[in-house]
Write a protein that holds these residues in place. Structure first.
Motif, PDB file in Angstrom:
ATOM      1  N   TYR A 111      33.327  60.472  40.075  1.00  0.00           N
ATOM      2  CA  TYR A 111      34.430  61.181  40.738  1.00  0.00           C
ATOM      3  C   TYR A 111      33.879  62.120  41.810  1.00  0.00           C
ATOM      4  N   ALA A 122      34.005  62.407  45.454  1.00  0.00           N
ATOM      5  CA  ALA A 122      34.668  61.937  46.671  1.00  0.00           C
ATOM      6  C   ALA A 122      33.911  62.406  47.911  1.00  0.00           C
ATOM      7  N   GLU A 147      46.455  58.336  42.370  1.00  0.00           N
ATOM      8  CA  GLU A 147      45.106  58.344  41.793  1.00  0.00           C
ATOM      9  C   GLU A 147      44.045  58.753  42.815  1.00  0.00           C
ATOM     10  N   LYS A 148      44.212  58.353  44.068  1.00  0.00           N
ATOM     11  CA  LYS A 148      43.247  58.726  45.107  1.00  0.00           C
ATOM     12  C   LYS A 148      43.171  60.243  45.252  1.00  0.00           C
ATOM     13  N   ILE A 176      41.376  61.824  42.263  1.00  0.00           N
ATOM     14  CA  ILE A 176      39.915  61.724  42.350  1.00  0.00           C
ATOM     15  C   ILE A 176      39.365  62.811  43.274  1.00  0.00           C
ATOM     16  N   SER A 201      36.927  65.790  42.007  1.00  0.00           N
ATOM     17  CA  SER A 201      35.616  65.943  42.632  1.00  0.00           C
ATOM     18  C   SER A 201      35.347  67.407  42.958  1.00  0.00           C
ATOM     19  N   ALA A 221      38.734  59.634  33.265  1.00  0.00           N
ATOM     20  CA  ALA A 221      37.671  60.433  33.887  1.00  0.00           C
ATOM     21  C   ALA A 221      36.707  61.017  32.860  1.00  0.00           C
TER      22      ALA A 221
END
Length: 286
Positions: free
Chosen positions: A129, A131, A211-212, A215, A219, A249
């Motif tokens: 996770y 990003a 979900e994007k 993440i 992060s 996660a």
């Protein structure tokens, strides 16, 4: 704060935190009951009972969160009722610290060894996770207030009203005691409120539209938690979608959900089936 005093000496206390509670489209005055303490030498003499009776004379909804067994027994006897609520999810940056809570005393010597074995697994989860780019930007609490207001207006669950006044009070922290909370948002529909309260790193409130974005939020949370020296990250899941995201996660769910109990004089929220609970609703960082 209510105090029980005998001959000039404080022998008991009950904290009462004022809040406003939203249920469906109505707003109610309410208070969180917390920190019930009675002088050990004067327990079982009805002092706690008298403190609760005095607090409940205020003719407003009274709430309790994860009360001690004794306080819970007293509150239920006074007419408090359970409401189903959120799941507290945890991510162990230092698994040995979490195992110290789980293992019985005679097995605590295993926590450090087991923690070292488990740590690589959670490190791998965390690194997934990471990003490279994020739409999240740090901002003032006032910038996330409209997003929170929109979501609260759509929900029909019981919950604490998170308006500008609430956010200014809870985000700014208390001098020489608690840190100011960080607020950030992405697009116009996702936000997070977070900060360290060592040994924990708490995500006090959050909402991610997909979900994007989740993440990207996680992060940032992982990075800040590691920098702070926290050993465990704590966050609430208020629906199956949030719980699935967190479990994927690597977050762990304890056996029990958050315990929220309420007493409403006019039975104004007795029909509520769920309490949408966030980490700064009560005294978690006060």
């Amino acid at each position: 704060m209510l105090l029980a005093v005998n001959e000039g000496k404080v022998i008991g206390q009950l904290g009462l935190i004022p809040v406003r509670l939203k249920y469906d489209k109505e707003i109610f005055e309410a208070q969180w009951a917390c920190d019930l303490l009675v002088d050990p030498g004067l327990r079982k003499k009805g002092i706690g009972n008298l403190l609760f009776e005095d607090g409940m004379k205020r003719n407003m909804i009274t709430l309790g969160n994860n009360p001690s067994p004794k306080a819970k027994s007293l509150m239920l006897a006074k007419g408090f009722k359970h409401i189903k609520s959120a799941a507290r999810m945890t991510f162990p940056l230092d698994p040995s610290d979490l195992l110290n809570w789980v293992l019985p005393s005679k097995l605590k010597f295993l926590s450090e060894i087991s923690g070292k074995i488990l740590k690589p697994y959670f490190n791998i989860k965390r690194k997934k996770y990471n990003a490279e780019k994020s739409e999240f930007k740090y901002c003032d609490a006032g910038e996330i207030a409209p997003i929170i207001s929109k979501y609260q207006s759509e929900r029909k669950q019981a919950e604490i009203l998170h308006d500008n006044e609430f956010l200014e009070w809870r985000v700014n922290g208390l001098e020489n005691f608690s840190h100011r909370l960080e607020t950030m948002k992405a697009r116009e529909d996702s936000y997070a409120v977070h900060s360290h309260f060592l040994p924990y790193y708490n995500v006090y409130d959050w909402n991610c539209s997909d979900e994007k974005i989740f993440i990207e939020m996680l992060s940032e949370i992982f990075n800040e938690a590691v920098k702070s020296g926290a050993k465990t990250i704590q966050i609430m899941a208020n629906n199956p979608f949030e719980e699935k995201l967190l479990k994927d996660a690597g977050f762990l769910r304890p056996r029990n959900t958050e315990t929220v109990i309420q007493y409403s004089p006019g039975k104004s929220i007795d029909s509520a089936e769920y309490f949408h609970f966030t980490y700064y609703d009560t005294d978690n960082n006060l």
